[in-house]
Design a protein around this motif. Structure first.
Motif, PDB file in Angstrom:
ATOM      1  N   GLY A   1      42.447  56.221  53.122  1.00  0.00           N
ATOM      2  CA  GLY A   1      41.383  54.977  53.305  1.00  0.00           C
ATOM      3  C   GLY A   1      40.488  54.506  51.015  1.00  0.00           C
ATOM      4  O   GLY A   1      40.478  53.315  51.848  1.00  0.00           O
ATOM      5  N   LYS A   2      40.639  55.951  50.787  1.00  0.00           N
ATOM      6  CA  LYS A   2      40.301  55.524  49.547  1.00  0.00           C
ATOM      7  C   LYS A   2      40.525  54.417  48.739  1.00  0.00           C
ATOM      8  O   LYS A   2      40.289  53.008  48.168  1.00  0.00           O
ATOM      9  CB  LYS A   2      39.581  56.411  48.600  1.00  0.00           C
ATOM     10  N   PRO A   3      41.728  54.765  48.794  1.00  0.00           N
ATOM     11  CA  PRO A   3      42.713  53.499  47.107  1.00  0.00           C
ATOM     12  C   PRO A   3      43.392  52.320  48.054  1.00  0.00           C
ATOM     13  O   PRO A   3      42.873  51.060  47.543  1.00  0.00           O
ATOM     14  CB  PRO A   3      44.183  54.175  47.729  1.00  0.00           C
ATOM     15  N   GLU A   4      42.995  52.276  49.735  1.00  0.00           N
ATOM     16  CA  GLU A   4      43.472  51.044  50.037  1.00  0.00           C
ATOM     17  C   GLU A   4      42.315  50.245  50.793  1.00  0.00           C
ATOM     18  O   GLU A   4      42.342  49.025  49.907  1.00  0.00           O
ATOM     19  CB  GLU A   4      43.730  50.949  51.778  1.00  0.00           C
ATOM     20  N   PHE A   5      40.443  50.352  49.702  1.00  0.00           N
ATOM     21  CA  PHE A   5      39.480  50.120  50.621  1.00  0.00           C
ATOM     22  C   PHE A   5      39.567  50.000  49.193  1.00  0.00           C
ATOM     23  O   PHE A   5      38.997  48.681  48.987  1.00  0.00           O
ATOM     24  CB  PHE A   5      38.675  50.335  51.290  1.00  0.00           C
ATOM     25  N   CYS A   6      39.586  50.931  47.705  1.00  0.00           N
ATOM     26  CA  CYS A   6      39.566  50.162  46.936  1.00  0.00           C
ATOM     27  C   CYS A   6      39.646  48.822  46.294  1.00  0.00           C
ATOM     28  O   CYS A   6      40.141  48.032  45.246  1.00  0.00           O
ATOM     29  CB  CYS A   6      39.523  51.303  45.636  1.00  0.00           C
ATOM     30  N   TYR A   7      40.822  48.769  47.010  1.00  0.00           N
ATOM     31  CA  TYR A   7      42.417  47.840  46.342  1.00  0.00           C
ATOM     32  C   TYR A   7      41.975  46.597  46.772  1.00  0.00           C
ATOM     33  O   TYR A   7      42.102  45.792  46.256  1.00  0.00           O
ATOM     34  CB  TYR A   7      43.697  48.917  46.872  1.00  0.00           C
ATOM     35  N   MET A   8      41.340  46.626  48.081  1.00  0.00           N
ATOM     36  CA  MET A   8      40.735  45.686  48.837  1.00  0.00           C
ATOM     37  C   MET A   8      39.260  44.942  47.876  1.00  0.00           C
ATOM     38  O   MET A   8      39.588  44.191  47.795  1.00  0.00           O
ATOM     39  CB  MET A   8      40.046  45.715  49.967  1.00  0.00           C
ATOM     40  N   VAL A   9      38.823  46.009  47.384  1.00  0.00           N
ATOM     41  CA  VAL A   9      37.609  45.292  47.288  1.00  0.00           C
ATOM     42  C   VAL A   9      37.556  44.985  45.275  1.00  0.00           C
ATOM     43  O   VAL A   9      37.650  43.835  44.909  1.00  0.00           O
ATOM     44  CB  VAL A   9      36.288  46.009  47.219  1.00  0.00           C
ATOM     45  N   GLU A  10      38.277  45.502  44.574  1.00  0.00           N
ATOM     46  CA  GLU A  10      39.012  45.187  43.510  1.00  0.00           C
ATOM     47  C   GLU A  10      39.642  44.035  43.800  1.00  0.00           C
ATOM     48  O   GLU A  10      39.464  43.187  42.404  1.00  0.00           O
ATOM     49  CB  GLU A  10      39.330  46.122  42.513  1.00  0.00           C
ATOM     50  N   ARG A  11      40.429  43.566  44.902  1.00  0.00           N
ATOM     51  CA  ARG A  11      41.365  42.294  44.434  1.00  0.00           C
ATOM     52  C   ARG A  11      40.435  41.124  44.583  1.00  0.00           C
ATOM     53  O   ARG A  11      40.295  39.875  44.316  1.00  0.00           O
ATOM     54  CB  ARG A  11      42.848  42.553  45.322  1.00  0.00           C
ATOM     55  N   LEU A  12      39.355  41.422  45.259  1.00  0.00           N
ATOM     56  CA  LEU A  12      38.495  40.074  45.779  1.00  0.00           C
ATOM     57  C   LEU A  12      37.487  39.899  44.728  1.00  0.00           C
ATOM     58  O   LEU A  12      37.777  39.229  44.380  1.00  0.00           O
ATOM     59  CB  LEU A  12      37.621  41.172  46.896  1.00  0.00           C
ATOM     60  N   VAL A  13      37.191  41.296  43.190  1.00  0.00           N
ATOM     61  CA  VAL A  13      36.500  40.379  42.634  1.00  0.00           C
ATOM     62  C   VAL A  13      37.153  39.818  41.010  1.00  0.00           C
ATOM     63  O   VAL A  13      36.596  38.862  40.665  1.00  0.00           O
ATOM     64  CB  VAL A  13      36.396  41.915  42.540  1.00  0.00           C
ATOM     65  N   ASP A  14      38.433  40.438  41.035  1.00  0.00           N
ATOM     66  CA  ASP A  14      39.755  39.345  40.210  1.00  0.00           C
ATOM     67  C   ASP A  14      39.662  38.256  41.052  1.00  0.00           C
ATOM     68  O   ASP A  14      39.763  37.581  40.477  1.00  0.00           O
ATOM     69  CB  ASP A  14      40.355  39.841  40.342  1.00  0.00           C
ATOM     70  N   ALA A  15      40.017  37.788  42.299  1.00  0.00           N
ATOM     71  CA  ALA A  15      40.028  36.691  43.270  1.00  0.00           C
ATOM     72  C   ALA A  15      38.956  35.615  42.980  1.00  0.00           C
ATOM     73  O   ALA A  15      38.681  34.339  42.173  1.00  0.00           O
ATOM     74  CB  ALA A  15      40.500  36.913  44.731  1.00  0.00           C
ATOM     75  N   ALA A  16      38.118  36.078  43.195  1.00  0.00           N
ATOM     76  CA  ALA A  16      36.334  35.762  42.839  1.00  0.00           C
ATOM     77  C   ALA A  16      36.565  35.224  41.394  1.00  0.00           C
ATOM     78  O   ALA A  16      35.482  34.189  41.444  1.00  0.00           O
ATOM     79  CB  ALA A  16      35.690  36.682  42.957  1.00  0.00           C
ATOM     80  N   ALA A  17      37.294  36.053  40.670  1.00  0.00           N
ATOM     81  CA  ALA A  17      36.658  35.805  39.219  1.00  0.00           C
ATOM     82  C   ALA A  17      37.586  34.527  39.187  1.00  0.00           C
ATOM     83  O   ALA A  17      37.256  33.421  38.270  1.00  0.00           O
ATOM     84  CB  ALA A  17      36.518  36.885  38.203  1.00  0.00           C
TER      85      ALA A  17
END
Length: 787
Positions: free
Chosen positions: A388-404
C-alpha cells in the motif's frame, strides 16, 4: 554501553567493533554460500510421505463428480483426499478477519476459504484434491489421473469489470463481487476545497499486478503426535505465530498450544509467506489421518498459480492547488482486485494501510479516499514489499509532477512550497500519522545535487543528438514503519555466552547479524559470543514476526529493554562480588565497576556467578536472563528522495535506467552495509514493477498468461545501474534506539521516481494512459503517435 547508572545508550555503540553503526559482515553467509543452509526442501523426516495437489485448470468452474479410483490404484499411492473428506472432519477453513468495515458500518463480505474447495473453483490453481504417496514423483503422476467433472463458468478477472452488476459472481451467496466499499476522510471538506481551488490536477493510474517470485518456492512438512493431538509444521514463514493462529480453531480443530511452527531458512518472502495457505493445513491434516509425516514442496509453475500475488489497483486521484501552488486537498478512488479469496492483508492494503500515505511529506490539510475491494477469478492478493505504501506514494508523486507540468512550476520548487518543514515537527497528518523526525527539504536538495540536476540539460542535449531521449525524475517520500510487537528472550550460560531468542523471523535480511550487533552494543558482549535463535514457536514464544519494516525497530527495542533488566540484575551480583552496594555499581562496555575505583568485574564473570547460589541474593533464581515483549505505540518514519535518469531509444522505445541516486534518512543505522543491501533489493523490485513485470490474465477464460519466467520478466543485474548513495540522519523519537524501518522504502520511492523520469523523457508526447510497466512497445507507440 554507557548509562550514567540507569541503562543503555545506543550512542555509545560505535565504540564496539561489532556493535551498532558498523558494517559487520553477515554471519549467515558462510553457511548459505557453502551449501549448508537448511531450507524447507532440505528437510526430510523418517517415514515421510509426499503430497501433490490437484488444481483447477479453469478460472471459474462448478465441480461435479471427483473420481479417485485410477489415482488411488497407482503404485506408491497411500491416499487420495478431497474436500468432502476435509469437510467430514470439520476442519480445513481459512477465515480472513472481519475488517476493514465498509461505509456506514457495513461489514466486509469475507466467506471462509476451504483448503480444498468442494462447490466450485474460483481461480486457475484452486485446490480440489490431494494425492499422498511414498515419493513425490508417484504423487504427481497419480494426481494427473484424477478425473474431475467440470462445468466451466464465465470469468471476471479485472476489478473494474467486477463492479458491473451483470458480471459473473465469484461467490454465489454474496450480493455482488464487492467485498467491501470503504471510505475515510472529510468528504465535504475536500469538496469545498476543490470548489475554491485555482487549479485541479487529475490522473487515472493503473498499479499493475505482480507475481512476487520469491527465490524459494513455498513448502511444508506436517507431523502429528497422537499422544497429545499436537502438530508440528516445518514451513517458511514471516513468523510462526500468524501460521499457528490460522491453523488453530477452524484450520485443524485444536488450540494454538497444540501447534508448533518451525521455520527453517527462508529464501525470500516479501510478505506473501506471512499468512497461512491451504497447503499448510492439508499436510498437517493428512499427517494425522495417515499417521506419518507429509511433505509438499511447490515447483515454479505451481508457485505462479498459487502464491499470492500483489498490487493490482485502478486509481483515480485529484490534487487541488491555490494560485500560489499550495496544496489544498487531495482525494482518490481506488478499485482494488482481491482475487478469489480474502486474507488478512489483502483488503487492508488499499484501505487503511495505503491511504495513510495520502499526504506523503506535504502540508495537505484535507483528504478523502474511497476504495472498493473486488472479488475476481484470479489468484488472491496479499501484502508484498510496501503493501500500500508504494501504491499511494506513486499516486501522490505522480500527481505532484503532473501539477508542476500543468502550472509551469518547477517540480522541485512546487515540492519545496508544500513540504512539511523541520520546525513543523511533530506533525499530525489528516490521516492520523504523527511524523516525529525528518528533514524532507534537505533530503530533496541533497539528492538533486548528488544527481547533478544542473548538468542534466547538457546530458539530454548530447543524448538527443544520438537519437536518444533522456528523462530526469524524482520522488520524495516517508512511510509509517515499525508497528505491532515482537518478543525477545536473553539468557547467559555459565561461560558467558549469550543466547537471544526472538519472534522476528528472517527471510534473508540478516537478523543474526543485526540483532547480535544490538545486543553487543547494549551489553558489551563480543558478537562471536552471541547466538540468535528464531523460527521455532516452542522456543521463541508469541509475536508478530517480520513485516511492515518492523524488526529492526521492534526487536531492537525489545533487546534494549531486556538489556536494561540484565544490567540491573548484574549490578546486584557484581555488588556482591565486589563487596559494594549495587547502587555504587556502574556498567560500561561489558564491565561492572565500583564508581570512582578500579574495582571491576566483566559481564561473563557475573553470568558465571549468577549460577552460584552462594552469590545470588536471597529469593533470586539462578541465572542471568531477561525477556521483553515490546509493543510499538508509534511508527517510525524513514524518509528520503530518490532520483532516476532514464534513456529512451527513439527507434525501439527501449527504456534504460542509466543513473539512480538516493538520499535517505533511516535514523540510527545498525549496519550500513546491510541497510544498503535492503535498499538495493527494494529498489530493484520497484524497478521491476515499473519497467518489466506485468501479471496478465485472459479475461474470458481466467487463464494466467504470464505463468512462467518465459512470459513474466523480472529485472536482471544488467538492467540496473550502480546506485549513488547519500544519507542524512535524524534520530527517531518513537523507539529507544532511534532506528527507522528500511525494508520497504526501496519500492515506495522507486516507482514514482522512475516513472516521472520516463514521462520527462516523453514530455513532448501525449502520455495519458501510459501505465506501468513501461515496455518498449508502449513507449514506441507513444512516440509514434507524437510524430
Amino acid at each position: 554501553m554507557q548509562d550514567g547508572g540507569n541503562g543503555a545508550h545506543p550512542s555509545d555503540a560505535s565504540e564496539f567493533s561489532d556493535g551498532i553503526g558498523v558494517s559487520v559482515p553477515r554471519r549467515e553467509d558462510a553457511a548459505l554460500l557453502t551449501g549448508h543452509g537448511r531450507f524447507i526442501d532440505d528437510i526430510d523426516l523418517a517415514g515421510q510421505l509426499h503430497a501433490s495437489f490437484v488444481r483447477s485448470p479453469y478460472g471459474h468452474a462448478r465441480i461435479g463428480t471427483v473420481d479417485t479410483q485410477k489415482a488411488a490404484a497407482m503404485p506408491g499411492v497411500v491416499a487420495v483426499l478431497t474436500g468432502s473428506d476435509l469437510a467430514a472432519d470439520g476442519v480445513g477453513l481459512l477465515q480472513a478477519p472481519a475488517s476493514p468495515v465498509g461505509k456506514d458500518g457495513t461489514p466486509i463480505h469475507n466467506p471462509p476459504q476451504s483448503a480444498m474447495t468442494t462447490d466450485k473453483a474460483r481461480h486457475v490453481g484452486d485446490t480440489v484434491a490431494m494425492v499422498v504417496a511414498e515419493t513425490r514423483d508417484a504423487a504427481q503422476a497419480a494426481a494427473e489421473l484424477l478425473d474431475v467433472q467440470w462445468e466451466e463458468l464465465p470469468c471476471v478477472t479485472a476489478a473494474i469489470d467486477a463492479l458491473d452488476p451483470q458480471s459473473p459472481k465469484v461467490w454465489d451467496d454474496l450480493p455482488s463481487n464487492v467485498a467491501v466499499d470503504w471510505e475515510m476522510g472529510n468528504k465535504a471538506g475536500v469538496e469545498d476545497a476543490f470548489s475554491q481551488a485555482s487549479h485541479v490536477t487529475t490522473l487515472e493510474l493503473v498499479n499493475n499486478r505482480i507475481v512476487v517470485a520469491a527465490l524459494e518456492p513455498r513448502g511444508a512438512i506436517g507431523v502429528h503426535d497422537p499422544a497429545g493431538d499436537r502438530y508440528t509444521i516445518y514451513t517458511p514463514t514471516g513468523g510462526g505465530t500468524a501460521i499457528q493462529s490460522s491453523l488453530a480453531g477452524q484450520g485443524l480443530g485444536v488450540p494454538e498450544a497444540n501447534i508448533r511452527v518451525v521455520t527453517p531458512d527462508v529464501g525470500g518472502g516479501f510478505g506473501i509467506k506471512n499468512q497461512a495457505y491451504p497447503e499448510q493445513i492439508l499436510v498437517c491434516w493428512a499427517a494425522k489421518r495417515l499417521g506419518r509425516p507429509v511433505k509438499w514442496f511447490a515447483d515454479r509453475d505451481d508457485s505462479f498459480l498459487t502464491d499470492r500475488q500483489a498490487r493490482d489497483h485502478v486509481m483515480q486521484a485529484s490534487l487541488a492547488l491555490d494560485a500560489d501552488g499550495q496544496f489544498l486537498a487531495i482525494r482518490c478512488r481506488t478499485i482494488s482486485n482481491m482475487g478469489a479469496y480474502l486474507n488478512g492483508s489483502g483488503p487492508v492494503i488499499p484501505t487503511g494501510g495505503g491511504t495513510r500515505m495520502l499526504t506523503n511529506v506535504y502540508r495537505i490539510d484535507t483528504v478523502y479516499a474511497e476504495t472498493q475491494c473486488m472479488y475476481t477469478n484470479t489468484t488472491p492478493i496479499a501484502a508484498y514489499r510496501g503493501a500500500g505504501k508504494p501504491e499511494f506514494c506513486y499516486m501522490v508523486e505522480r500527481l505532484v509532477d503532473a501539477a508542476a507540468r500543468e502550472t509551469g512550476i518547477d517540480p522541485a520548487e512546487l515540492r519545496r512550497r508544500n513540504l512539511i518543514r523541520e520546525e513543523d515537527l511533530p506533525y499530525r497528518t489528516p490521516t492520523g500519522l504523527v511524523y516525529d523526525s525528518g528533514d524532507f527539504e534537505e533530503n530533496l536538495d541533497a539528492a538533486l545535487s548528488r544527481a547533478d540536476r544542473d548538468g542534466f540539460a547538457a546530458r539530454a542535449a548530447a543524448a538527443r543528438a544520438s537519437g536518444k531521449r533522456l528523462g530526469f525524475g524524482f520522488s520524495v517520500y516517508t512511510e509509517p514503519d515499525g508497528f505491532k510487537d515482537n518478543r525477545v528472550g536473553m539468557e547467559f550460560d555459565l561461560s558467558g555466552h549469550l543466547t537471544v531468542t526472538t519472534t522476528g523471523q528472517t527471510n534473508g535480511q540478516g537478523h543474526e547479524t543485526t540483532f547480535a550487533q544490538v545486543a553487543a552494543s547494549q551489553l558489551g558482549v563480543p558478537g562471536d559470543r552471541i547466538t540468535i535463535v528464531q523460527g521455532d514457536t516452542d522456543r521463541v514464544g508469541r509475536g508478530s514476526g517480520t513485516g511492515g519494516s518492523r524488526t529492526a525497530t521492534v526487536v531492537g527495542a525489545a533487546i534494549y529493554h531486556a538489556s536494561l533488566d540484565i544490567v540491573q540484575q548484574g549490578r546486584e551480583i557484581a555488588g556482591r562480588l565486589l563487596q559494594a552496594s549495587a547502587d555504587d555499581i556502574e556498567f560500561d562496555h561489558g564491565m561492572f565497576r565500583v564508581a570512582g575505583t578500579d574495582q571491576a568485574v566483566g559481564i561473563a564473570e557475573v553470568a558465571r556467578a549468577s549460577y552460584d547460589e552462594s552469590v545470588m541474593p536471597d529469593g533470586a533464581g539462578l541465572g542471568l536472563e531477561a525477556s521483553y515483549h515490546f509493543v510499538a505505540k508509534a511508527y517510525s518514519y524513514p524518509c528520503g528522495c530518490h532520483v532516476a535518469e532514464v534513456e529512451v531509444d527513439e527507434d525501439t522505445g527501449l527504456v534504460e535506467l542509466v543513473r539512480y541516486t538516493l538520499v535517505s534518512d533511516f535514523g540510527t543505522v545498525i549496519n550500513p552495509m546491510l541497510l544498503q543491501g535492503q535498499l538495493h533489493g527494494g529498489i530493484a523490485q520497484g524497478i521491476g514493477q515499473i519497467m518489466y513485470e506485468d501479471c496478465l490474465y485472459d479475461g474470458d477464460s481466467g487463464q494466467l498468461l504470464t505463468g512462467s519466467f518465459m512470459d513474466y520478466c523480472i529485472p536482471r543485474a544488467t538492467h540496473l545501474p550502480m546506485f549513488d548513495w547519500g544519507q542524512t540522519e535524524t534520530f527517531c523519537k518513537t523507539n529507544p534506539l532511534g532506528v527507522k524501518g528500511c525494508g520497504e522504502s526501496g519500492p515506495t520511492a522507486a516507482l514514482p521516481a522512475v516513472m516521472n523520469a520516463v514521462l520527462d523523457a516523453l514530455s513532448d508526447c501525449e502520455t495519458t494512459g501510459l501505465d506501468m510497466p513501461v515496455t518498449p512497445e508502449k513507449i514506441w507507440r507513444v512516440m509514434q503517435s507524437a510524430q
